[in-house]
Design a protein around this motif. Structure first.
Motif, PDB file in Angstrom:
ATOM      1  N   TYR A  47      44.998  42.201  39.498  1.00 32.88           N
ATOM      2  CA  TYR A  47      44.965  43.660  39.424  1.00 32.88           C
ATOM      3  C   TYR A  47      45.315  44.136  38.021  1.00 32.88           C
ATOM      4  O   TYR A  47      46.028  43.451  37.289  1.00 32.88           O
ATOM      5  CB  TYR A  47      45.985  44.272  40.399  1.00 32.88           C
ATOM      6  CG  TYR A  47      45.772  43.853  41.816  1.00 32.88           C
ATOM      7  CD1 TYR A  47      44.933  44.577  42.647  1.00 32.88           C
ATOM      8  CD2 TYR A  47      46.395  42.719  42.327  1.00 32.88           C
ATOM      9  CE1 TYR A  47      44.715  44.184  43.959  1.00 32.88           C
ATOM     10  CE2 TYR A  47      46.186  42.318  43.639  1.00 32.88           C
ATOM     11  CZ  TYR A  47      45.352  43.045  44.446  1.00 32.88           C
ATOM     12  OH  TYR A  47      45.134  42.654  45.739  1.00 32.88           O
ATOM     13  N   LYS A  49      47.351  46.907  35.820  1.00 37.48           N
ATOM     14  CA  LYS A  49      48.500  47.786  35.952  1.00 37.48           C
ATOM     15  C   LYS A  49      48.639  48.576  34.675  1.00 37.48           C
ATOM     16  O   LYS A  49      48.742  47.959  33.618  1.00 37.48           O
ATOM     17  CB  LYS A  49      49.743  46.950  36.218  1.00 37.48           C
ATOM     18  CG  LYS A  49      50.965  47.767  36.531  1.00 37.48           C
ATOM     19  CD  LYS A  49      52.120  46.877  36.859  1.00 37.48           C
ATOM     20  CE  LYS A  49      53.344  47.720  37.129  1.00 37.48           C
ATOM     21  NZ  LYS A  49      54.496  46.889  37.404  1.00 37.48           N
ATOM     22  N   ASN A  51      46.760  51.140  37.587  1.00 35.40           N
ATOM     23  CA  ASN A  51      45.495  50.991  38.298  1.00 35.40           C
ATOM     24  C   ASN A  51      44.391  51.824  37.661  1.00 35.40           C
ATOM     25  O   ASN A  51      43.998  52.849  38.181  1.00 35.40           O
ATOM     26  CB  ASN A  51      45.651  51.381  39.770  1.00 35.40           C
ATOM     27  CG  ASN A  51      46.612  50.479  40.492  1.00 35.40           C
ATOM     28  OD1 ASN A  51      46.919  49.388  40.036  1.00 35.40           O
ATOM     29  ND2 ASN A  51      47.095  50.915  41.610  1.00 35.40           N
ATOM     30  N   SER A  53      40.364  52.037  36.108  1.00 37.68           N
ATOM     31  CA  SER A  53      39.066  51.484  36.483  1.00 37.68           C
ATOM     32  C   SER A  53      38.694  50.295  35.596  1.00 37.68           C
ATOM     33  O   SER A  53      38.862  50.329  34.377  1.00 37.68           O
ATOM     34  CB  SER A  53      37.983  52.556  36.370  1.00 37.68           C
ATOM     35  OG  SER A  53      36.720  51.990  36.655  1.00 37.68           O
ATOM     36  N   GLU A  55      35.506  49.105  35.950  1.00 36.68           N
ATOM     37  CA  GLU A  55      34.045  49.117  36.040  1.00 36.68           C
ATOM     38  C   GLU A  55      33.364  48.887  34.686  1.00 36.68           C
ATOM     39  O   GLU A  55      32.321  48.256  34.623  1.00 36.68           O
ATOM     40  CB  GLU A  55      33.553  50.433  36.628  1.00 36.68           C
ATOM     41  CG  GLU A  55      33.825  50.572  38.099  1.00 36.68           C
ATOM     42  CD  GLU A  55      33.302  51.890  38.629  1.00 36.68           C
ATOM     43  OE1 GLU A  55      32.444  51.842  39.535  1.00 36.68           O
ATOM     44  OE2 GLU A  55      33.719  52.953  38.133  1.00 36.68           O
ATOM     45  N   GLU A  96      33.502  47.800  44.879  1.00 37.42           N
ATOM     46  CA  GLU A  96      34.027  49.125  45.201  1.00 37.42           C
ATOM     47  C   GLU A  96      35.504  49.269  44.817  1.00 37.42           C
ATOM     48  O   GLU A  96      36.002  50.365  44.671  1.00 37.42           O
ATOM     49  CB  GLU A  96      33.830  49.437  46.694  1.00 37.42           C
ATOM     50  CG  GLU A  96      34.570  48.526  47.649  1.00 37.42           C
ATOM     51  CD  GLU A  96      33.952  47.149  47.866  1.00 37.42           C
ATOM     52  OE1 GLU A  96      34.631  46.300  48.470  1.00 37.42           O
ATOM     53  OE2 GLU A  96      32.807  46.894  47.433  1.00 37.42           O
ATOM     54  N   GLU A  97      36.188  48.145  44.625  1.00 36.20           N
ATOM     55  CA  GLU A  97      37.604  48.162  44.269  1.00 36.20           C
ATOM     56  C   GLU A  97      37.850  48.145  42.761  1.00 36.20           C
ATOM     57  O   GLU A  97      38.979  48.336  42.317  1.00 36.20           O
ATOM     58  CB  GLU A  97      38.314  46.961  44.908  1.00 36.20           C
ATOM     59  CG  GLU A  97      38.369  47.015  46.424  1.00 36.20           C
ATOM     60  CD  GLU A  97      39.300  48.094  46.931  1.00 36.20           C
ATOM     61  OE1 GLU A  97      40.354  48.305  46.320  1.00 36.20           O
ATOM     62  OE2 GLU A  97      38.953  48.748  47.933  1.00 36.20           O
ATOM     63  N   LYS A  99      37.105  50.298  40.640  1.00 37.62           N
ATOM     64  CA  LYS A  99      37.555  51.647  40.244  1.00 37.62           C
ATOM     65  C   LYS A  99      39.069  51.781  40.295  1.00 37.62           C
ATOM     66  O   LYS A  99      39.653  52.557  39.558  1.00 37.62           O
ATOM     67  CB  LYS A  99      36.931  52.709  41.141  1.00 37.62           C
ATOM     68  CG  LYS A  99      35.449  52.836  41.005  1.00 37.62           C
ATOM     69  CD  LYS A  99      34.894  53.836  42.002  1.00 37.62           C
ATOM     70  CE  LYS A  99      33.378  53.817  41.963  1.00 37.62           C
ATOM     71  NZ  LYS A  99      32.784  54.630  43.013  1.00 37.62           N
ATOM     72  N   ALA A 100      39.689  51.026  41.191  1.00 38.39           N
ATOM     73  CA  ALA A 100      41.133  51.083  41.376  1.00 38.39           C
ATOM     74  C   ALA A 100      41.861  49.978  40.610  1.00 38.39           C
ATOM     75  O   ALA A 100      43.059  49.764  40.811  1.00 38.39           O
ATOM     76  CB  ALA A 100      41.465  51.002  42.859  1.00 38.39           C
ATOM     77  N   GLY A 101      41.142  49.244  39.762  1.00 38.10           N
ATOM     78  CA  GLY A 101      41.770  48.186  38.973  1.00 38.10           C
ATOM     79  C   GLY A 101      41.913  46.856  39.683  1.00 38.10           C
ATOM     80  O   GLY A 101      42.609  45.958  39.211  1.00 38.10           O
ATOM     81  N   ASN A 102      41.232  46.681  40.808  1.00 34.99           N
ATOM     82  CA  ASN A 102      41.284  45.416  41.549  1.00 34.99           C
ATOM     83  C   ASN A 102      40.219  44.478  40.989  1.00 34.99           C
ATOM     84  O   ASN A 102      39.027  44.706  41.162  1.00 34.99           O
ATOM     85  CB  ASN A 102      41.047  45.663  43.041  1.00 34.99           C
ATOM     86  CG  ASN A 102      41.130  44.400  43.874  1.00 34.99           C
ATOM     87  OD1 ASN A 102      41.205  43.292  43.357  1.00 34.99           O
ATOM     88  ND2 ASN A 102      41.122  44.570  45.184  1.00 34.99           N
TER      89      ASN A 102
END
Length: 131
Positions: A47, A49, A51, A53, A55, A96-97, A99-102
């Motif tokens: 991840y 940190k 969070n 994006s 992309e 799709e994740e 965007k959240a930094g995953n």
């Protein structure tokens, strides 16, 4: 005894080491080893940190050879032509994740040869900084 030996051969230890440098985000991996069973799927957690994006960032998963990635996401797309051939069709990011930094990696159909240390490398090309 034979069953115990068989079970030991199918358990794999996968370690995700995060590569980060100071900057606007850090790359964070798991504190403990990730255990996988041959033939099953496994997720290697990673991840950003905070969070932000991912992309538009380069996300490179590799084992020993940076230039032969297990998975490469760059220019907003997966790049299978640069991927280690033994992983083609078996890896994916959670698009799709992003965007959240995953930046976690799903590895399907785990093989004994997949055993080893995995590195999650994230780079921001626009800033020409590596994290």
């Amino acid at each position: 005894m034979k069953q115990d030996l068989c079970l030991c051969l199918t358990l794999l230890l996968l370690v995700c080491i995060s590569v980060s440098r100071s900057g606007r985000f850090q790359v964070v991996g798991p504190a403990d080893r990730v255990v996988a069973v041959a033939g099953e799927d496994v997720v290697l957690p990673c991840y950003l940190k905070p969070n932000i994006s991912a992309e538009a960032l380069e996300v490179r998963w590799f084992k020993q050879d940076f230039l032969r990635p297990v998975h490469l996401y760059a220019n907003k797309m997966n790049n299978e032509d640069k991927q280690d051939k033994s992983y083609v069709g078996r890896t994916q990011l959670f698009r799709e994740e992003l965007k959240a930094g995953n930046t976690s990696l799903k590895l399907s159909g785990v093989r004994v040869s997949d055993n080893g240390r995995y590195n999650c490398f994230v780079q921001d090309h626009e800033l020409r900084n590596e994290y």
